[in-house]
Design a protein around this motif. Structure first.
Motif, PDB file in Angstrom:
ATOM      1  N   ALA A 347      -0.328   2.135  -2.587  1.00 30.17           N
ATOM      2  CA  ALA A 347      -1.518   1.299  -2.704  1.00 30.17           C
ATOM      3  C   ALA A 347      -1.170  -0.164  -2.962  1.00 30.17           C
ATOM      4  O   ALA A 347      -1.897  -1.061  -2.523  1.00 30.17           O
ATOM      5  CB  ALA A 347      -2.416   1.822  -3.824  1.00 30.17           C
ATOM      6  N   VAL A 348      -0.072  -0.412  -3.673  1.00 30.14           N
ATOM      7  CA  VAL A 348       0.279  -1.795  -4.012  1.00 30.14           C
ATOM      8  C   VAL A 348       0.613  -2.609  -2.759  1.00 30.14           C
ATOM      9  O   VAL A 348      -0.021  -3.638  -2.502  1.00 30.14           O
ATOM     10  CB  VAL A 348       1.425  -1.840  -5.038  1.00 30.14           C
ATOM     11  N   PRO A 349       1.581  -2.173  -1.923  1.00 30.85           N
ATOM     12  CA  PRO A 349       1.813  -2.935  -0.686  1.00 30.85           C
ATOM     13  C   PRO A 349       0.639  -2.852   0.277  1.00 30.85           C
ATOM     14  O   PRO A 349       0.402  -3.789   1.055  1.00 30.85           O
ATOM     15  CB  PRO A 349       3.064  -2.286  -0.086  1.00 30.85           C
ATOM     16  N   LEU A 350      -0.118  -1.731   0.229  1.00 31.38           N
ATOM     17  CA  LEU A 350      -1.284  -1.598   1.103  1.00 31.38           C
ATOM     18  C   LEU A 350      -2.322  -2.677   0.788  1.00 31.38           C
ATOM     19  O   LEU A 350      -2.817  -3.374   1.681  1.00 31.38           O
ATOM     20  CB  LEU A 350      -1.906  -0.208   0.945  1.00 31.38           C
ATOM     21  N   VAL A 351      -2.647  -2.826  -0.503  1.00 29.70           N
ATOM     22  CA  VAL A 351      -3.629  -3.839  -0.904  1.00 29.70           C
ATOM     23  C   VAL A 351      -3.117  -5.240  -0.577  1.00 29.70           C
ATOM     24  O   VAL A 351      -3.839  -6.069  -0.005  1.00 29.70           O
ATOM     25  CB  VAL A 351      -3.951  -3.720  -2.409  1.00 29.70           C
ATOM     26  N   GLY A 352      -1.848  -5.517  -0.929  1.00 26.41           N
ATOM     27  CA  GLY A 352      -1.296  -6.837  -0.663  1.00 26.41           C
ATOM     28  C   GLY A 352      -1.266  -7.176   0.814  1.00 26.41           C
ATOM     29  O   GLY A 352      -1.670  -8.272   1.222  1.00 26.41           O
TER      30      GLY A 352
END
Length: 396
Positions: A347-352
């Protein structure tokens, strides 16, 4: 329920607050970091990736040690370790030190869910009720992260947003060691598992759990990580004030957390499938609405989606409790949370990445697709009226 069981459950609930609060300090503290590290929002948020990976990967050895060594001692390691690691993160001077500190927070944070949830189900009288209450405490930790980190960042600087919660966690760990002895689980815990289930039913249930764990992990983490920045961008009344953003996000989380009390109560009265299906149907609409609206109109879909997302956690934890034996439960929760947190690390790289490409409209449209997968999984979950057979009466 005995006094000893009530004390264990109280500390397990406190641990749930601490676990989620400490893991989510950065998404709000980052609003006050400014040029401290010379990085953009997306680059600073990416520094938490190691922590979320460790949060999932560490659950496997933590669950094994909880079953084979001592759940109580593993919880003591959790309290003391996550507190020390969080306080040290507040002393970071470089991006790599900040990333290393958050990764260490994730390592110790990974202990809580497999070990703490297994302790909870072993001491619980009414299973659905206690899992629901525990879930509320965890989500209050998420809410407190936004409020505490926002307030400390605005008034004392971002470093105190890490140091103060770290010191508190260490203090709770010392109390836990003093007040909770290393004792075996109550005998009634072993009798709570549904016996002699057909293999096909078990496989079907765990297949559904796998889908909801992956999809739910991504949605849960992406929503909780991105919500402070979403409000900062789209709600001018609180934009630019870490405390204002934190207070509003905290209110959304606190109200959304009531779903876990409601779902926990319903799970003691109705089968998993009857509760699971209507709850799952709320996620995708809430996420799609959040992708498009702005201003105060954003509050309603944000509350709807968090209500459904938080309630789903109670559903998933109850699935594990009803389909595993007490002697293997910490390891079963370890696998469940390993899969969940491994997925949530995406989710972290996805959101970024999605935020950089098309803003939060694209982020929440993609999350709505994961919400649709959860609805389809709910349709496939087995309906078993025997889930409602009364559990053995708890000893007084």
């Amino acid at each position: 329920m005995t006094a000893a069981s009530r004390r264990v459950i109280a500390f397990v609930n406190a641990g749930h607050v601490i676990d989620h609060l400490h893991m989510l300090i950065l998404p709000t503290a980052v609003l006050g970091m400014g040029d401290a590290f010379g990085l953009s929002y997306g680059e600073l948020l990416a520094l938490s990736l190691g922590g979320f990976i460790a949060f999932g990967a560490g659950s496997i050895p933590a669950g094994w040690l909880g079953d084979r060594w001592s759940r109580r001692n593993m919880m003591a390691v959790f309290f003391l370790g996550i507190g020390a690691a969080t306080a040290l993160t507040g002393l970071a001077d470089t991006p790599w030190q900040l990333a290393a500190g958050i990764t260490l927070v994730g390592v110790f944070g990974s202990i809580y869910h497999p070990v703490g949830t297994a302790m909870l189900t072993a001491h619980a009288g009414r299973l659905g009720r206690e899992i629901g209450i525990n879930g509320v405490w965890g989500n209050l930790g998420i809410a407190a992260a936004a409020l505490v980190a926002g307030g400390l960042t605005q008034w004392f600087g971002w470093r105190m947003a890490f140091v103060v919660p770290g010191v508190v966690a260490v203090a709770v760990g010392l109390l836990f060691l003093a007040l909770v002895p290393d004792a075996p689980a109550p005998a009634r815990a072993a009798a709570r598992t549904t016996a002699n289930l057909p293999r096909g039913v078990v496989v079907r249930a765990f297949s559904v759990l796998a889908v909801t764990t992956v999809a739910g992990g991504v949605v849960f983490n992406a929503a909780t990580v991105s919500l402070p920045k979403l409000f900062d961008e789209r709600l001018l009344a609180v934009a630019g004030t870490p405390l204002g953003v934190g207070a509003l996000v905290s209110a959304i989380y606190a109200l959304g957390a009531t779903s876990q009390l409601i779902i926990g109560h319903l799970l003691d009265r109705y089968t998993l499938r009857r509760v699971f299906l209507p709850l799952a149907a709320l996620q995708a609409p809430g996420l799609l609405l959040a992708a498009t609206v702005e201003g105060w109109a954003l509050v309603a879909p944000a509350l709807l989606m968090m209500f459904a997302i938080f309630g789903q956690v109670t559903i998933n934890d109850t699935m594990v409790a009803k389909y595993t034996t007490e002697s293997w439960r910490a390891r079963a929760y370890a696998v469940r949370y390993f899969v969940s947190f491994a997925a949530s690390a995406l989710a972290v790289p996805l959101v970024g990445g999605l935020h950089a490409a098309g803003g939060f409209a694209v982020v929440y449209q993609v999350l709505a697709a994961f919400g649709l997968a959860i609805v389809l999984a709910a349709v496939a979950f087995p309906h078993r009226p025997d889930e409602l057979e009364p559990a053995p009466a708890p000893a007084e």
